[in-house]
Motif scaffolding. Sequence first.
Motif, PDB file in Angstrom:
ATOM      1  N   ILE A 122       0.849  -1.187   0.000  1.00  0.00           N
ATOM      2  CA  ILE A 122       0.000   0.000   0.000  1.00  0.00           C
ATOM      3  C   ILE A 122       0.886   1.239   0.000  1.00  0.00           C
ATOM      4  O   ILE A 122       2.021   1.206   0.475  1.00  0.00           O
ATOM      5  N   GLY A 123       0.366   2.368  -0.527  1.00  0.00           N
ATOM      6  CA  GLY A 123       1.129   3.599  -0.577  1.00  0.00           C
ATOM      7  C   GLY A 123       2.096   3.619  -1.748  1.00  0.00           C
ATOM      8  O   GLY A 123       2.191   2.647  -2.509  1.00  0.00           O
ATOM      9  N   PRO A 124       2.839   4.717  -1.908  1.00  0.00           N
ATOM     10  CA  PRO A 124       2.737   5.940  -1.095  1.00  0.00           C
ATOM     11  C   PRO A 124       1.516   6.767  -1.481  1.00  0.00           C
ATOM     12  O   PRO A 124       0.837   6.456  -2.439  1.00  0.00           O
ATOM     13  N   GLY A 125       1.260   7.816  -0.679  1.00  0.00           N
ATOM     14  CA  GLY A 125       0.128   8.688  -0.947  1.00  0.00           C
ATOM     15  C   GLY A 125      -1.018   8.436   0.012  1.00  0.00           C
ATOM     16  O   GLY A 125      -0.870   7.765   1.040  1.00  0.00           O
ATOM     17  N   GLU A 126      -2.175   8.971  -0.319  1.00  0.00           N
ATOM     18  CA  GLU A 126      -3.360   8.874   0.534  1.00  0.00           C
ATOM     19  C   GLU A 126      -4.004   7.497   0.372  1.00  0.00           C
ATOM     20  O   GLU A 126      -4.298   7.078  -0.745  1.00  0.00           O
ATOM     21  N   VAL A 127      -4.212   6.813   1.476  1.00  0.00           N
ATOM     22  CA  VAL A 127      -4.789   5.471   1.446  1.00  0.00           C
ATOM     23  C   VAL A 127      -6.004   5.430   2.368  1.00  0.00           C
ATOM     24  O   VAL A 127      -5.907   5.741   3.555  1.00  0.00           O
ATOM     25  N   GLU A 128      -7.160   5.073   1.796  1.00  0.00           N
ATOM     26  CA  GLU A 128      -8.371   4.893   2.599  1.00  0.00           C
ATOM     27  C   GLU A 128      -8.358   3.475   3.161  1.00  0.00           C
ATOM     28  O   GLU A 128      -8.246   2.511   2.411  1.00  0.00           O
ATOM     29  N   MET A 129      -8.478   3.351   4.458  1.00  0.00           N
ATOM     30  CA  MET A 129      -8.350   2.059   5.125  1.00  0.00           C
ATOM     31  C   MET A 129      -9.630   1.678   5.848  1.00  0.00           C
ATOM     32  O   MET A 129     -10.183   2.476   6.615  1.00  0.00           O
ATOM     33  N   ASP A 130     -10.085   0.447   5.621  1.00  0.00           N
ATOM     34  CA  ASP A 130     -11.100  -0.122   6.499  1.00  0.00           C
ATOM     35  C   ASP A 130     -10.363  -0.756   7.678  1.00  0.00           C
ATOM     36  O   ASP A 130      -9.132  -0.665   7.788  1.00  0.00           O
ATOM     37  N   GLY A 131     -11.100  -1.401   8.563  1.00  0.00           N
ATOM     38  CA  GLY A 131     -10.462  -1.963   9.741  1.00  0.00           C
ATOM     39  C   GLY A 131      -9.418  -3.011   9.424  1.00  0.00           C
ATOM     40  O   GLY A 131      -8.353  -3.076  10.055  1.00  0.00           O
ATOM     41  N   THR A 132      -9.694  -3.856   8.424  1.00  0.00           N
ATOM     42  CA  THR A 132      -8.764  -4.924   8.068  1.00  0.00           C
ATOM     43  C   THR A 132      -7.448  -4.351   7.549  1.00  0.00           C
ATOM     44  O   THR A 132      -6.361  -4.774   7.956  1.00  0.00           O
ATOM     45  N   MET A 133      -7.526  -3.355   6.646  1.00  0.00           N
ATOM     46  CA  MET A 133      -6.310  -2.766   6.108  1.00  0.00           C
ATOM     47  C   MET A 133      -5.553  -1.987   7.180  1.00  0.00           C
ATOM     48  O   MET A 133      -4.322  -2.027   7.237  1.00  0.00           O
ATOM     49  N   ALA A 134      -6.290  -1.285   8.050  1.00  0.00           N
ATOM     50  CA  ALA A 134      -5.643  -0.526   9.123  1.00  0.00           C
ATOM     51  C   ALA A 134      -4.876  -1.465  10.049  1.00  0.00           C
ATOM     52  O   ALA A 134      -3.765  -1.148  10.491  1.00  0.00           O
ATOM     53  N   LEU A 135      -5.453  -2.634  10.346  1.00  0.00           N
ATOM     54  CA  LEU A 135      -4.755  -3.606  11.189  1.00  0.00           C
ATOM     55  C   LEU A 135      -3.487  -4.100  10.500  1.00  0.00           C
ATOM     56  O   LEU A 135      -2.432  -4.209  11.131  1.00  0.00           O
ATOM     57  N   GLY A 136      -3.571  -4.385   9.191  1.00  0.00           N
ATOM     58  CA  GLY A 136      -2.388  -4.798   8.458  1.00  0.00           C
ATOM     59  C   GLY A 136      -1.316  -3.725   8.481  1.00  0.00           C
ATOM     60  O   GLY A 136      -0.123  -4.008   8.652  1.00  0.00           O
ATOM     61  N   TYR A 137      -1.728  -2.469   8.342  1.00  0.00           N
ATOM     62  CA  TYR A 137      -0.799  -1.335   8.346  1.00  0.00           C
ATOM     63  C   TYR A 137      -0.045  -1.246   9.671  1.00  0.00           C
ATOM     64  O   TYR A 137       1.174  -1.056   9.691  1.00  0.00           O
ATOM     65  N   VAL A 138      -0.745  -1.379  10.792  1.00  0.00           N
ATOM     66  CA  VAL A 138      -0.063  -1.232  12.081  1.00  0.00           C
ATOM     67  C   VAL A 138       0.680  -2.506  12.492  1.00  0.00           C
ATOM     68  O   VAL A 138       1.511  -2.471  13.405  1.00  0.00           O
ATOM     69  N   ARG A 139       0.399  -3.639  11.824  1.00  0.00           N
ATOM     70  CA  ARG A 139       1.131  -4.870  12.124  1.00  0.00           C
ATOM     71  C   ARG A 139       2.381  -5.021  11.259  1.00  0.00           C
ATOM     72  O   ARG A 139       3.292  -5.774  11.598  1.00  0.00           O
ATOM     73  N   SER A 140       2.447  -4.308  10.153  1.00  0.00           N
ATOM     74  CA  SER A 140       3.531  -4.486   9.186  1.00  0.00           C
ATOM     75  C   SER A 140       4.886  -4.096   9.768  1.00  0.00           C
ATOM     76  O   SER A 140       5.026  -3.046  10.387  1.00  0.00           O
ATOM     77  N   ARG A 141       5.871  -4.947   9.547  1.00  0.00           N
ATOM     78  CA  ARG A 141       7.238  -4.603   9.936  1.00  0.00           C
ATOM     79  C   ARG A 141       8.261  -5.214   8.975  1.00  0.00           C
ATOM     80  O   ARG A 141       9.464  -5.178   9.228  1.00  0.00           O
ATOM     81  N   ALA A 142       7.775  -5.764   7.853  1.00  0.00           N
ATOM     82  CA  ALA A 142       8.667  -6.452   6.916  1.00  0.00           C
ATOM     83  C   ALA A 142       9.681  -5.502   6.289  1.00  0.00           C
ATOM     84  O   ALA A 142      10.811  -5.900   6.003  1.00  0.00           O
ATOM     85  N   ALA A 143       9.302  -4.237   6.086  1.00  0.00           N
ATOM     86  CA  ALA A 143      10.189  -3.304   5.388  1.00  0.00           C
ATOM     87  C   ALA A 143      11.185  -2.624   6.316  1.00  0.00           C
ATOM     88  O   ALA A 143      12.172  -2.053   5.860  1.00  0.00           O
ATOM     89  N   ASP A 144      10.943  -2.698   7.615  1.00  0.00           N
ATOM     90  CA  ASP A 144      11.816  -1.960   8.519  1.00  0.00           C
ATOM     91  C   ASP A 144      12.013  -2.711   9.838  1.00  0.00           C
ATOM     92  O   ASP A 144      12.826  -3.622   9.906  1.00  0.00           O
ATOM     93  N   SER A 145      11.234  -2.388  10.875  1.00  0.00           N
ATOM     94  CA  SER A 145      11.488  -2.994  12.178  1.00  0.00           C
ATOM     95  C   SER A 145      10.270  -2.898  13.077  1.00  0.00           C
ATOM     96  O   SER A 145       9.283  -2.218  12.761  1.00  0.00           O
ATOM     97  N   ASP A 146      10.360  -3.559  14.218  1.00  0.00           N
ATOM     98  CA  ASP A 146       9.326  -3.482  15.238  1.00  0.00           C
ATOM     99  C   ASP A 146       9.169  -2.047  15.720  1.00  0.00           C
ATOM    100  O   ASP A 146       8.058  -1.587  16.009  1.00  0.00           O
ATOM    101  N   TYR A 147      10.287  -1.319  15.808  1.00  0.00           N
ATOM    102  CA  TYR A 147      10.241   0.058  16.298  1.00  0.00           C
ATOM    103  C   TYR A 147       9.546   0.980  15.294  1.00  0.00           C
ATOM    104  O   TYR A 147       8.793   1.873  15.683  1.00  0.00           O
ATOM    105  N   SER A 148       9.774   0.768  13.994  1.00  0.00           N
ATOM    106  CA  SER A 148       9.063   1.549  12.978  1.00  0.00           C
ATOM    107  C   SER A 148       7.571   1.235  13.020  1.00  0.00           C
ATOM    108  O   SER A 148       6.723   2.109  12.806  1.00  0.00           O
ATOM    109  N   ARG A 149       7.248  -0.018  13.288  1.00  0.00           N
ATOM    110  CA  ARG A 149       5.844  -0.405  13.411  1.00  0.00           C
ATOM    111  C   ARG A 149       5.170   0.370  14.545  1.00  0.00           C
ATOM    112  O   ARG A 149       4.014   0.784  14.423  1.00  0.00           O
ATOM    113  N   MET A 150       5.886   0.581  15.639  1.00  0.00           N
ATOM    114  CA  MET A 150       5.336   1.365  16.741  1.00  0.00           C
ATOM    115  C   MET A 150       4.995   2.784  16.286  1.00  0.00           C
ATOM    116  O   MET A 150       3.978   3.353  16.692  1.00  0.00           O
TER     117      MET A 150
END
Length: 247
Positions: A122-150
């Motif tokens: 997803i991204g870059p730019g403006e992304v409209e998120m439902d609950g499922t996508m928002a959860l994926g967004y805040v769980r994602s850490r594959a591109a960086d780290s646990d700290y970036s996820r925070m």
Amino acid sequence: GRVAMISIPRNLGRLKFPEGSAMAEEFPKGFNDLANAIYPYVYSHPDIAAQYLRGSLAPEAVALASAISYSMDVTIHDYVLVNMQGFIEIIDALGGVTVTLDKKIPMPGNVPGAKSKYPPLIGPGEVEMDGTMALGYVRSRAADSDYSRMGRQRRLLETLASQTSGSDVLLKFPALADAMKDNIRTSLTPSEFAFLADRLRSGANIQESVGLTPPLVQPGRTDYDGIKNLIDALQEAIKTGVDFPFA
């Protein structure tokens, strides 16, 4: 008023408990596991949980809050516990959230109970998120780290607060109440919940967003006196309206 948001890493070590408390007697030198293990530890030890019963409050949350409060010299007035299904339901009940991303975010695998599918990126730019996508967004850490996820978690909460009013919460409360019934535990009443949302949107802006993560804090070698000094400096910055230099 101005508000600060602070993230505590799940791998923070050696949280301490108030003297004379059940967990202090069990761990006099500080908790011997990571911070995110306190809740399940209390849950799996009914004898200890019984000593943290405070009316209808979750004893596991009371124990964890007492450790954070004592270790960091802060006052914790309330808590909200949300499981992943509850997170999805709340975002959906509030009509979703729109987040502007500055880079592509690789999305993790979906969770049981998800209502929709999302793309691998997803991204870059403006992304409209439902609950499922928002959860994926805040769980994602594959591109960086646990700290970036925070940081993503704080950003989503900031954005949601700016897009939701207390009247929205009350209007949509039947759907929210249904989501909260099985998935959320909190010490807040519905009116307090709505007041908090309204205050964040119209009266108080989140001026500072800080994670207690490297290089600011080394979770594996936690200096709690240093954290207390940081929080004192943050509170002073909020009080005086100046920028916190470590945000």
